[in-house]
Design a protein around this motif. Structure first.
Motif, PDB file in Angstrom:
ATOM      1  N   ASN A 226      -5.731   4.488 -12.733  1.00 11.75           N
ATOM      2  CA  ASN A 226      -7.071   5.105 -12.759  1.00 11.75           C
ATOM      3  C   ASN A 226      -8.198   4.106 -12.512  1.00 11.75           C
ATOM      4  O   ASN A 226      -9.361   4.429 -12.712  1.00 11.75           O
ATOM      5  CB  ASN A 226      -7.313   5.781 -14.118  1.00 11.75           C
ATOM      6  CG  ASN A 226      -6.317   6.894 -14.344  1.00 11.75           C
ATOM      7  OD1 ASN A 226      -5.976   7.610 -13.399  1.00 11.75           O
ATOM      8  ND2 ASN A 226      -5.821   7.014 -15.563  1.00 11.75           N
ATOM      9  N   LYS A 228     -11.167   2.044 -11.327  1.00 15.67           N
ATOM     10  CA  LYS A 228     -12.259   2.434 -10.429  1.00 15.67           C
ATOM     11  C   LYS A 228     -12.934   1.243  -9.771  1.00 15.67           C
ATOM     12  O   LYS A 228     -13.660   1.416  -8.800  1.00 15.67           O
ATOM     13  CB  LYS A 228     -13.287   3.271 -11.181  1.00 15.67           C
ATOM     14  CG  LYS A 228     -12.730   4.677 -11.468  1.00 15.67           C
ATOM     15  CD  LYS A 228     -13.756   5.605 -12.071  1.00 15.67           C
ATOM     16  CE  LYS A 228     -14.845   5.985 -11.064  1.00 15.67           C
ATOM     17  NZ  LYS A 228     -15.888   6.809 -11.714  1.00 15.67           N
ATOM     18  N   SER A 249      -4.082   2.542   0.093  1.00 17.90           N
ATOM     19  CA  SER A 249      -4.585   3.898  -0.167  1.00 17.90           C
ATOM     20  C   SER A 249      -5.728   3.875  -1.188  1.00 17.90           C
ATOM     21  O   SER A 249      -6.375   4.892  -1.416  1.00 17.90           O
ATOM     22  CB  SER A 249      -3.444   4.785  -0.667  1.00 17.90           C
ATOM     23  OG  SER A 249      -2.885   4.175  -1.820  1.00 17.90           O
ATOM     24  N   SER A 250      -5.980   2.715  -1.792  1.00 20.16           N
ATOM     25  CA  SER A 250      -7.087   2.607  -2.767  1.00 20.16           C
ATOM     26  C   SER A 250      -8.439   2.460  -2.079  1.00 20.16           C
ATOM     27  O   SER A 250      -9.480   2.537  -2.740  1.00 20.16           O
ATOM     28  CB  SER A 250      -6.874   1.400  -3.679  1.00 20.16           C
ATOM     29  OG  SER A 250      -5.667   1.524  -4.372  1.00 20.16           O
ATOM     30  N   LYS A 251      -8.425   2.213  -0.782  1.00 21.86           N
ATOM     31  CA  LYS A 251      -9.704   2.044  -0.080  1.00 21.86           C
ATOM     32  C   LYS A 251     -10.555   3.304  -0.251  1.00 21.86           C
ATOM     33  O   LYS A 251     -10.088   4.424  -0.025  1.00 21.86           O
ATOM     34  CB  LYS A 251      -9.459   1.764   1.407  1.00 21.86           C
ATOM     35  CG  LYS A 251     -10.740   1.443   2.132  1.00 21.86           C
ATOM     36  CD  LYS A 251     -10.513   1.085   3.582  1.00 21.86           C
ATOM     37  CE  LYS A 251     -11.890   1.072   4.268  1.00 21.86           C
ATOM     38  NZ  LYS A 251     -11.792   1.260   5.695  1.00 21.86           N
ATOM     39  N   GLY A 252     -11.792   3.105  -0.668  1.00 18.94           N
ATOM     40  CA  GLY A 252     -12.680   4.257  -0.887  1.00 18.94           C
ATOM     41  C   GLY A 252     -12.583   4.812  -2.303  1.00 18.94           C
ATOM     42  O   GLY A 252     -13.447   5.549  -2.748  1.00 18.94           O
ATOM     43  N   LYS A 253     -11.493   4.431  -3.009  1.00 20.63           N
ATOM     44  CA  LYS A 253     -11.332   4.912  -4.397  1.00 20.63           C
ATOM     45  C   LYS A 253     -11.645   3.816  -5.398  1.00 20.63           C
ATOM     46  O   LYS A 253     -12.180   4.072  -6.469  1.00 20.63           O
ATOM     47  CB  LYS A 253      -9.892   5.384  -4.634  1.00 20.63           C
ATOM     48  CG  LYS A 253      -9.520   6.612  -3.838  1.00 20.63           C
ATOM     49  CD  LYS A 253      -8.144   7.128  -4.261  1.00 20.63           C
ATOM     50  CE  LYS A 253      -7.590   8.059  -3.203  1.00 20.63           C
ATOM     51  NZ  LYS A 253      -6.252   7.686  -2.757  1.00 20.63           N
ATOM     52  N   VAL A 254     -11.236   2.602  -5.065  1.00 23.75           N
ATOM     53  CA  VAL A 254     -11.465   1.477  -5.973  1.00 23.75           C
ATOM     54  C   VAL A 254     -12.539   0.563  -5.367  1.00 23.75           C
ATOM     55  O   VAL A 254     -12.355   0.031  -4.268  1.00 23.75           O
ATOM     56  CB  VAL A 254     -10.159   0.672  -6.199  1.00 23.75           C
ATOM     57  CG1 VAL A 254     -10.396  -0.504  -7.140  1.00 23.75           C
ATOM     58  CG2 VAL A 254      -9.068   1.580  -6.740  1.00 23.75           C
ATOM     59  N   THR A 273     -14.993  -1.206   2.799  1.00 21.67           N
ATOM     60  CA  THR A 273     -14.214  -1.544   1.601  1.00 21.67           C
ATOM     61  C   THR A 273     -15.142  -2.034   0.485  1.00 21.67           C
ATOM     62  O   THR A 273     -14.914  -1.758  -0.693  1.00 21.67           O
ATOM     63  CB  THR A 273     -13.199  -2.675   1.914  1.00 21.67           C
ATOM     64  OG1 THR A 273     -12.443  -2.296   3.060  1.00 21.67           O
ATOM     65  CG2 THR A 273     -12.256  -2.933   0.752  1.00 21.67           C
TER      66      THR A 273
END
Ligand code: RAM
Length: 343
Positions: A226, A228, A249-254, A273
């Protein structure tokens, strides 16, 4: 031929010292001028590690200053930022009777006995970027106020993660004085009520090693699904974290933020990024440290609070409490301004 020269040099030093004494007796704050600097000063820079792009920029700034005042500069140091890896370099510089050592310390205490030995032999010691305990040096040239760097990092990451959720710190080495001080202030800032929904889940250490920082980033993402944001208050760490996340796959989420050089971070800002990060100009940091060292070695300052000196293109600088000289506030870089910077 040599004796009169020595006498002339000694006389110049005595005159500078006498001027300082008179000014002190009269209660006048005097400023040392470039013309008062000795020529031919041997000044050695010892970075945390020799191959870190940030340190290279800082050292280059130092060498440019030394050229300005006609000194003899050199850069020596280890390839890793380990606590004791700088010791053998310090010992060699003592044997060579350098006039000053300018060092970014990899440890607050481990180097102190060696730097004390240097000072006892008349070699001036200036720390920059990362300090030792105060007894290990005469001056510390700090990039910016440590408290404002630490608090500023939390203010920035809070904005990027919308003020809530889990985040991690990816630091340099566990012994790095500068990162540890900043992290202390980050934790202090986090105590404020406005951050009550943010949780610092882990402080990881990439040792200012690109590959280790990359692997640590991967580990953080796996351990904390989770997550961030990652805050990396190290130019090596932030670049490695951004590189990992940019193709994951974390690009844009983290979110990735921290302290980095614009040139290393530009591509990651352009590809989305990284939204924002901070730094000062490392070249100016090295430049200022060289001038501080040259003034100490010329006897134009002694390291006391309130003394000031001319630092070439950076103008007049004054020594603050605990022998600290501050370069200036950091800059926040984002897509709107990053192309204005080239370092
Ligand atoms: C790395 C080093 C250096 C630090 C910068 C921000 O290059 O850890 O000491 O000041 O990051």
């Amino acid at each position: 031929m040599h004796k009169p020269l020595l006498h002339a040099k000694a006389a110049a030093t005595h005159m500078a010292t006498a001027a300082l004494l008179c000014a002190a007796m009269l209660g006048i704050a005097s400023t040392a001028h470039a013309a008062d600097l000795k020529s031919g000063l041997k000044i050695a820079f010892v970075p945390k590690q020799i191959n870190n792009p940030y340190e290279v920029i800082a050292d280059d700034g130092g060498m440019a200053a030394i050229k300005d005042f006609k000194g003899v500069g050199k850069v020596v140091g280890p390839s890793d930022a380990g606590a004791s890896s700088q010791v053998s370099y310090i010992n060699t510089l003592i044997t060579q009777q350098q006039d000053a050592i300018v060092i970014a310390a990899n440890d607050a205490n481990a180097l102190v006995p060696y730097l004390k030995k240097a000072m006892s032999q008349g070699i001036k010691v200036v720390t920059f970027d990362s300090d030792t305990a105060p007894e290990g040096r005469q001056l510390f040239v700090n990039q910016a106020n440590a408290e404002s760097i630490g608090r500023g990092q939390i203010q920035l990451v809070a904005k990027l993660m919308g003020g809530e959720g889990e985040f991690a710190i990816l630091s340099a080495t566990p012994n790095a004085t500068n990162q540890n001080t900043w992290i202390k202030w980050m934790q202090e800032e986090l105590k404020k009520p406005e951050y009550s929904k943010m949780k610092l889940v882990k402080i990881a250490y990439g040792n200012d090693d690109d590959q280790k920082s990359f692997v640590e980033t991967q580990g953080l993402l796996q351990a904390y699904p989770n997550l961030k944001a990652i805050v990396a208050p190290t130019s090596v760490g932030i670049a490695a974290a951004a590189r990992y996340i940019s193709t994951s796959s974390s690009k844009g989420k983290v979110a990735v933020t921290g302290l980095g050089t614009p040139n290393q971070m530009r591509a990651f800002v352009k590809n989305g990024t990284v939204k924002a990060f901070q730094l000062w100009d490392p070249g100016q940091l090295g430049y200022l440290a060289a001038y501080a060292a040259a003034n100490l070695a010329s006897g134009t300052i002694t390291g006391k609070e309130g003394e000031s000196f001319e630092a070439g293109k950076l103008g007049k600088r004054t020594i603050g409490a605990n022998g600290e000289i501050i370069l200036g506030p950091p800059t926040t870089f984002d897509a709107s301004n990053i192309d204005n910077f080239n370092f």
